[in-house]
Enzyme design. Structure first.
Site, PDB file in Angstrom:
ATOM      1  N   ARG A 231       0.829  -1.187   0.000  1.00 15.42           N
ATOM      2  CA  ARG A 231       0.000   0.000   0.000  1.00 15.42           C
ATOM      3  C   ARG A 231       0.873   1.250   0.000  1.00 15.42           C
ATOM      4  NH1 ARG A 231      -3.490  -2.260  -1.825  1.00 15.42           N
ATOM      5  NH2 ARG A 231      -5.589  -2.733  -1.055  1.00 15.42           N
ATOM      6  N   ASP A 255       5.447  -0.382  -6.343  1.00 14.60           N
ATOM      7  CA  ASP A 255       4.287  -0.637  -7.178  1.00 14.60           C
ATOM      8  C   ASP A 255       3.105   0.210  -6.720  1.00 14.60           C
ATOM      9  OD1 ASP A 255       2.869  -2.093  -9.239  1.00 14.60           O
ATOM     10  OD2 ASP A 255       1.858  -3.192  -7.638  1.00 14.60           O
ATOM     11  N   GLU A 260      -2.371   8.010  -5.927  1.00 14.18           N
ATOM     12  CA  GLU A 260      -2.532   7.246  -7.169  1.00 14.18           C
ATOM     13  C   GLU A 260      -3.774   7.740  -7.906  1.00 14.18           C
ATOM     14  OE1 GLU A 260      -2.476   3.030  -6.470  1.00 14.18           O
ATOM     15  OE2 GLU A 260      -0.465   3.063  -5.614  1.00 14.18           O
ATOM     16  N   HIS A 278       0.930   0.009  -9.985  1.00 19.96           N
ATOM     17  CA  HIS A 278       0.047  -0.826  -9.154  1.00 19.96           C
ATOM     18  C   HIS A 278      -0.357  -2.100  -9.910  1.00 19.96           C
ATOM     19  CE1 HIS A 278      -2.755  -0.381  -5.458  1.00 19.96           C
ATOM     20  NE2 HIS A 278      -2.484  -1.654  -5.686  1.00 19.96           N
ATOM     21  N   GLY A 280       0.402  -5.222  -8.869  1.00 17.41           N
ATOM     22  CA  GLY A 280       0.477  -6.406  -8.010  1.00 17.41           C
ATOM     23  C   GLY A 280      -0.533  -7.484  -8.348  1.00 17.41           C
ATOM     24  N   ALA A 281      -1.746  -7.094  -8.715  1.00 14.12           N
ATOM     25  CA  ALA A 281      -2.793  -8.066  -9.024  1.00 14.12           C
ATOM     26  C   ALA A 281      -3.024  -8.218 -10.522  1.00 14.12           C
ATOM     27  CB  ALA A 281      -4.095  -7.650  -8.353  1.00 14.12           C
TER      28      ALA A 281
END
Length: 525
Positions: A231, A255, A260, A278, A280-281
């Site tokens: 985060r 990331d 953001e 971002h 990560g997923a």
């Protein structure tokens, strides 16, 4: 027929699952907040990812809304308290992208170790700067995990395959769980001093915000490399920039960012810094998994009433809820009390139900205890995910129901075991609804647990109460209620005071300096 809106782009399987369950579904993505507000009232459920925001305005415009489902773990874009106040269940999918996020952290670690982005840019520019990009091996290096939950433990497993030594800082990590996942449990200061690489895997709370501050970064091993795929806000970005410039930090890969989308950052353009948007997923597998999970959860809730992975309600049947609700409120307060008073991470928790409480389903009650206890360190813990998090960290949780009835018609006792030994608190319900503390660490004290409070342990002696009252009065702090208990005359006494304003560290220091004071803590319920 229930009706659901898919407001963000999601794998087509989500819509298929809704329709197969008999739920009408509309897919309308890319809506502005005004457009979403204009149509929200038509739906029983809204499924989102990270783009749409479920705010108070949206909730006010959706009187029929029953559930909001987040395909992913983070719910920063959902006003959970507002949803709770309006009776809207908020669900997420906390485990659908764990492997993907962990793998991204490992990929970032490799990229830092071998300077891959800079080397790629240089080579494709027609340069051949073989001597410029001198990397480091991961083998035998010390990896420090800040957070050893689901994602952190996966990173640890992958790091073992790279022959790294893994150490971890996590308030909830027990020695048994640390042994199970093959990490050494350490303090944060020890991790900072020893780690060659640091990865963060913790939610953003008031306790974790800025956990890698300028002060913390100054304590790191010189030449450390830092990765954050958790985060934004966990790292002081300006302090990280300064540490990269000075060479204290050899490299950093983020990331996630404080703001953001991160269209600009003090870190951009810094040498030995890597950034991704971002991601990560962002794998095909993770997107499919979270879409399927959120659709299944929402469809089950809308068609059968089943609740899973909810952030603001426990898993309860319709018949159980009215009876258990006041007990859960008492249990959560007892858990919050022991969580705030425990010096060390607990290794075991025992929840004992006595009298009328013994006839109830213990699961939501124990979930409420764990949520209250663990929320002291993580705001994202709730009555649904707390039992899982406790199990994940190796916390031994026992539920005991007694047929006997003691001094109270109904009683809940919470006992925690730490390195300092076992301590317990107990409480009852007044009028079958009002939570009331009856005992704290072996001392009989009847008190409400609400708002701001001050907890003091002192030597029972004449004049102490007057001195304490004067100290609070001089600081402008008004006492609401005053509760006193003691083991024996002249022995150890316990004071619980409700106060109108928070007790800050300066005032706490003055209270602790009073003659006879052994402990003083500010509490918040």
């Amino acid at each position: 027929m229930p009706k659901v809106l898919i407001a963000d782009k999601m794998n087509p399987k989500a819509a298929e699952i809704f329709r197969a369950a008999g739920v009408e579904v509309d897919e309308r993505t890319g809506l502005s907040q005004d457009d979403l507000r204009a149509i929200a009232g038509d739906y029983d459920g809204i499924a989102i990812r990270s783009s749409s925001r479920i705010t108070t305005d949206i909730l006010d415009a959706a009187p029929n809304l029953k559930v909001v489902g987040r395909a992913g773990i983070g719910v920063d874009n959902i006003d959970v308290p507002a949803a709770s106040a309006r009776g809207v269940v908020v669900m997420n999918t906390p485990f659908g992208n764990s492997i993907t996020t962990a793998e991204h952290a490992i990929a970032m670690m490799f990229a830092l170790a071998r300077q891959l982005p800079a080397a790629d840019t240089s080579t494709q520019a027609g340069k051949w700067e073989k001597n410029r990009f001198m990397g480091v091996e991961l083998t035998s290096k010390v990896l420090g995990l800040i957070g050893a939950g689901n994602i952190g433990s996966i990173v640890a497993d992958r790091a073992h395959g790279l022959k790294m030594k893994v150490i971890a800082f996590d308030p909830f990590l027990t020695p048994e769980r640390a042994l199970e996942i093959g990490v050494e449990k350490v303090t944060l200061d020890e991790l900072l001093a020893r780690a060659d690489f640091i990865t963060l895997h913790t939610p953003l709370t008031e306790q974790t915000r800025g956990i890698l501050s300028a002060e913390a970064i100054a304590k790191t091993k010189k030449g450390v490399r830092i990765i954050n795929c958790a985060r934004g806000g966990l790292i002081d970005e300006a302090a990280l920039k300064a540490a990269l410039d000075s060479g204290q930090v050899a490299g950093a890969a983020l990331d996630v960012f404080e703001t953001e989308p991160a269209k600009e950052s003090v870190l951009f353009g810094t040498e030995n810094f890597i950034a991704t948007p971002h991601l990560g997923a962002a794998t095909t597998e993770a997107q499919v998994n979270v879409a399927i999970q959120v659709a299944e959860q929402m469809a089950d809730f809308l068609t059968t009433g089943a609740v899973s992975n909810a952030l603001n309600v426990p898993s309860l049947t319709a018949e159980e809820a009215p009876k258990v609700k006041p007990y859960m409120a008492l249990a959560e307060k007892l858990g919050t009390l022991v969580g705030q008073l425990s010096e060390d991470a607990p290794t075991a928790v025992s929840i004992e139900l006595e009298g009328a409480a013994a006839d109830l389903n213990p699961k939501p009650i124990s979930g409420a205890v764990l949520a209250g206890m663990m929320r002291v360190h993580s705001a994202t813990v709730n009555m649904v995910n707390a039992p899982y998090l406790a199990k994940e960290r190796g916390l031994d949780v026992r539920e005991v129901r007694h047929d006997r009835e003691g001094n109270y018609h109904t009683l809940i006792r919470v006992s925690v075991t730490t390195r300092a030994g076992e301590r317990s608190v107990a409480g009852t319900l007044f009028g079958s609804a009002a939570p009331r503390l009856t005992e704290i660490f072996g001392v009989k004290v009847e008190a409400d647990l609400d708002g701001h409070m001050l907890y003091v342990v002192n030597v029972d002696a004449p004049g102490f109460i007057g001195r304490l009252g004067s100290t609070l009065g001089e600081a402008g702090v008004n006492i609401g209620t005053f509760h006193l208990g003691r083991r024996e005359a002249g022995g150890e006494a316990v004071l619980l005071l409700s106060v109108d304003d928070p007790v800050d560290e300066t005032l706490l220091a003055r209270v602790r300096a009073l003659p006879g004071v052994k402990t003083a803590r500010a509490l918040r319920f």
